[in-house]
Scaffold this active site. Sequence first.
Site, PDB file in Angstrom:
ATOM      1  N   LYS A  94       2.929   2.724  -0.548  1.00 33.12           N
ATOM      2  CA  LYS A  94       1.816   3.521  -1.098  1.00 33.12           C
ATOM      3  C   LYS A  94       1.110   4.329  -0.014  1.00 33.12           C
ATOM      4  O   LYS A  94      -0.115   4.358   0.069  1.00 33.12           O
ATOM      5  CB  LYS A  94       0.828   2.630  -1.852  1.00 33.12           C
ATOM      6  CG  LYS A  94       1.449   1.927  -3.065  1.00 33.12           C
ATOM      7  CD  LYS A  94       0.420   1.125  -3.833  1.00 33.12           C
ATOM      8  CE  LYS A  94       1.025   0.439  -5.040  1.00 33.12           C
ATOM      9  NZ  LYS A  94       1.947  -0.661  -4.669  1.00 33.12           N
ATOM     10  N   ARG A  95       1.884   5.007   0.799  1.00 38.01           N
ATOM     11  CA  ARG A  95       1.306   5.802   1.875  1.00 38.01           C
ATOM     12  C   ARG A  95       0.683   7.082   1.328  1.00 38.01           C
ATOM     13  O   ARG A  95       1.182   7.680   0.374  1.00 38.01           O
ATOM     14  CB  ARG A  95       2.364   6.140   2.919  1.00 38.01           C
ATOM     15  CG  ARG A  95       2.939   4.927   3.661  1.00 38.01           C
ATOM     16  CD  ARG A  95       1.846   4.135   4.370  1.00 38.01           C
ATOM     17  NE  ARG A  95       2.400   3.213   5.348  1.00 38.01           N
ATOM     18  CZ  ARG A  95       2.356   1.893   5.252  1.00 38.01           C
ATOM     19  NH1 ARG A  95       1.793   1.325   4.189  1.00 38.01           N
ATOM     20  NH2 ARG A  95       2.861   1.126   6.205  1.00 38.01           N
TER      21      ARG A  95
END
Length: 280
Positions: free
Chosen positions: A98-99
């Site tokens: 989930k960058r």
Amino acid sequence: MTLEPFGARLRSAMDERGPLCVGIDPHASLLQEWGLNDDIAGLERFSRTVVEAMADRVAVLKPQSAFFERFGSRGIAVLEKSVEEARAAGALVVMDAKRGDIGSTMAAYAEAFLRKDSPLFSDALTVSPYLGYGSLSPAVAMARESGAGLFVLALTSNPEGGEVQHAVRTDGRTVGATVLAHLAAENAGEEPLGSFGAVVGATLGDLSTYDLNINGPLLAPGIGAQGATAADLPRVFGSAVRNVVPNVSRGVLRHGPDVAALRSAAERFAEEVRAAVAAA
């Protein structure tokens, strides 16, 4: 070697192995349930067992990076090995990290997970668009270059997500709908499936006000322990249900550390999904 685009590889894997994604989520309570210590040895044993049980038969494995990162560099080494072995056995790996950032920082995240010669190279990466969809441009470019994909948070299953994702813009469209529209544009004209997918919770109920036909995959958390079932998928996803990749984590992993039990649980979920999609 140039990889075929992620969307095409995913379509083939789903057709051959069934549309199921199994998480690799070695959180402390699950290690304990398996009779393992919450340490590097327990992490290695857990990850190796899941890969051994699943990688040669499920379409997608999705390691949650945070559960490896919490052990520092030794945990990252276990993650690297898990990714390598899972891909070697034929599973596609979606790195759940989930960058989300901007500019050179986003580009560095893309290099870490999407550059073909990176030790953590994964077939796809989960990313957050909530610094503006355009902030993902470095990851989009790297994914296209490497034959990888992205899963962009759009309509997530956590209750807090709605305050952002259902917020209405000045043009009358919700933030979540805007993300979906960007992904549809990324996937335009791609066959048999685009490489830029959305994360859409299977627990969200009626999503008929959203256009989920983005010509890309829909990663759907929530099956199993969170309360959604395979039978819910046609109602939630409508005409886009064939492109759904349901994610199951605890519903399968709680059957470990027995390899046969893990495989049986995954096969059961996969068959339930196949039946639900066929009936839609």
